[in-house]
Design an enzyme around this catalytic site. Structure first.
Site, mmCIF file in Angstrom:
data_model
loop_
_atom_site.group_PDB
_atom_site.id
_atom_site.type_symbol
_atom_site.label_atom_id
_atom_site.label_comp_id
_atom_site.label_asym_id
_atom_site.label_seq_id
_atom_site.Cartn_x
_atom_site.Cartn_y
_atom_site.Cartn_z
ATOM 1 C CB CYS A 56 10.145 -15.281 -20.906
ATOM 2 S SG CYS A 56 9.793 -13.534 -21.025
ATOM 3 C CB SER A 115 12.994 -11.608 -20.053
ATOM 4 O OG SER A 115 12.133 -10.644 -20.559
ATOM 5 C CG HIS A 135 16.911 -9.761 -23.433
ATOM 6 N ND1 HIS A 135 17.496 -9.406 -24.617
ATOM 7 C CD2 HIS A 135 15.564 -9.472 -23.577
ATOM 8 C CE1 HIS A 135 16.493 -9.071 -25.549
ATOM 9 N NE2 HIS A 135 15.588 -9.091 -24.768
ATOM 10 C CG HIS A 156 10.922 -14.671 -15.550
ATOM 11 N ND1 HIS A 156 11.448 -14.950 -16.687
ATOM 12 C CD2 HIS A 156 9.731 -13.705 -16.189
ATOM 13 C CE1 HIS A 156 11.216 -14.410 -17.911
ATOM 14 N NE2 HIS A 156 10.135 -13.425 -17.413
ATOM 15 C CB CYS A 160 6.420 -12.872 -17.088
ATOM 16 S SG CYS A 160 7.396 -11.951 -18.199
#
Length: 377
Positions: free
Chosen positions: A40, A42, A45, A61, A168
């Site tokens: 992912c 995220s 980031h 995650h 997610c």
């Protein structure tokens, strides 16, 4: 015990795949043997510093696996259970949980701090350094110890190498369309960015009964893929202005709901301009933590009564909605297999993120080796 994990020691560095030490779970924790983890954006980031996390850290995650051991105070799962991670734990007792907003639980404050909820680390490298756990789960490891609040039991017939996606990307996307964005039957919808999250917003809008679903992206391959998930129209903003496209398609009215899954100020502004009077624009993409402003005319909110809102994990309640998303997959209403462009080994994690950043994947998935040796994943 020893486990292989992908460790990040500094900003803008590569993942370092190595053996580390993993402590036993405490009374309130669970030891999970991972089957798969989604790749992912995220996590990236936080690797780049767009969002803040305490390094060194083991990221990941979006995972699913099999429970190996539980602490003495854990009663809702047992060894052998199949589980999907919830990257946002829920205590059940804070103001937000008791109000039904479990995705806003106060325990979310621990997700980027590094240690577990009790302030200690479960992962350590050979130098004795405590390694933080992203979202308290760290699914870029063959084994992980997580809070009991962070695992959701799922039925054993679900293939975990696909079920991991509902940890997610799927819940965030589908939930954003249905819960936060409030798509209703017959609505016209526009989605800015059809990567791992945006493609699931498209799926969610389809499930909710949208009439037109416009996919907007600069990647023509993703635009073609979006048609397989429910997009009725596509627009590449390097060729056609998406706001003008949406306005013309809706006879000058604008779409009912727009969704921003790219995380730039410009696309957020475009998402607001795309919606009609009384329309709703929902932001799910993560901008930099210090992003100061976005180009929006405040008069639009007053004179056109528009709404701009945010979405964290799609507004979902993980314990309810992770199983619900899997039932949608079971019934053929959403597609998980089509989301996975390529599978990788853990040692290929840097290649997996290179492919993500290059726009080659909708979702990459890390498969752990033991899952290919007799485990029903």
């Amino acid at each position: 015990m020893r486990t292989r994990a992908a460790v990040t020691y500094g900003l803008n560095t590569k993942f370092d795949v190595k053996e580390v030490e993993l402590d036993d779970p405490s009374a309130t924790e669970v030891l999970v043997h991972l089957v798969a983890s989604g790749i992912c954006h995220s996590d990236m980031h936080h690797v780049t510093g767009d969002q803040i996390a305490q390094l060194p850290m083991i990221f990941g995650h979006e995972g699913a696996g099999v429970v190996e051991k539980v602490g003495s105070a854990v009663s809702h799962v047992k060894p052998g259970d199949h589980v999907v991670m919830s990257y946002l734990p829920s205590c059940g007792t804070c103001r937000w949980c008791t109000d039904g907003q479990t995705n806003l639980c106060d325990l979310g404050a621990y997700t980027v701090q590094g240690p577990q909820i009790d302030g200690t680390h479960r992962f350590h490298d050979d130098e004795g350094t405590g390694l933080g756990q992203f979202c308290l789960v760290s699914t870029f490891s063959e084994w992980t110890v997580v809070p009991g609040q962070s695992v959701v039991k799922v039925e054993p017939h679900y293939r975990l190498e696909r079920a991991c996606l509902v940890a997610c990307g799927v819940t965030t996307g589908v939930g954003t369309a249905i819960y936060r964005g409030g798509v209703r039957p017959g609505d016209d919808v526009m989605v800015y960015g059809v990567g791992g999250i945006g493609m699931n917003i498209v799926q969610g809008a389809k499930v909710a009964g949208a009439k037109r679903i416009i996919a907007c992206d600069i990647n023509d391959w993703k635009l073609e893929q979006s048609k397989l998930f429910g997009a009725t129209h596509t627009v590449n903003p390097t060729v056609t202005d998406p706001v003008e496209f949406a306005t013309e398609l809706t006879w000058g009215v604008g779409v009912d709901r727009s969704f921003e899954a790219i995380a730039t100020p410009e696309t957020i502004g475009a998402a607001v301009r795309s919606v009609r009077k009384g329309g709703v624009a929902t932001v799910v993409g993560l901008t930099r933590h210090d992003q100061p402003d976005i180009p929006i005319n405040p008069s639009e909110f007053v004179l056109w009564q528009k709404t701009l809102t945010g979405s964290l994990n799609g507004g979902c309640n993980p314990r309810n909605d992770i199983p619900a998303m899997l039932r949608l997959w079971d019934s053929g209403q959403i597609d998980l297999d089509g989301l996975v462009t390529k599978e990788y080994r853990l040692e290929e994690i840097n290649e997996a993120y290179d492919d993500l950043l290059a726009g080659k994947n909708l979702r990459g998935v890390i498969r752990y080796e033991w899952a290919d040796n007799g485990v029903d994943a």
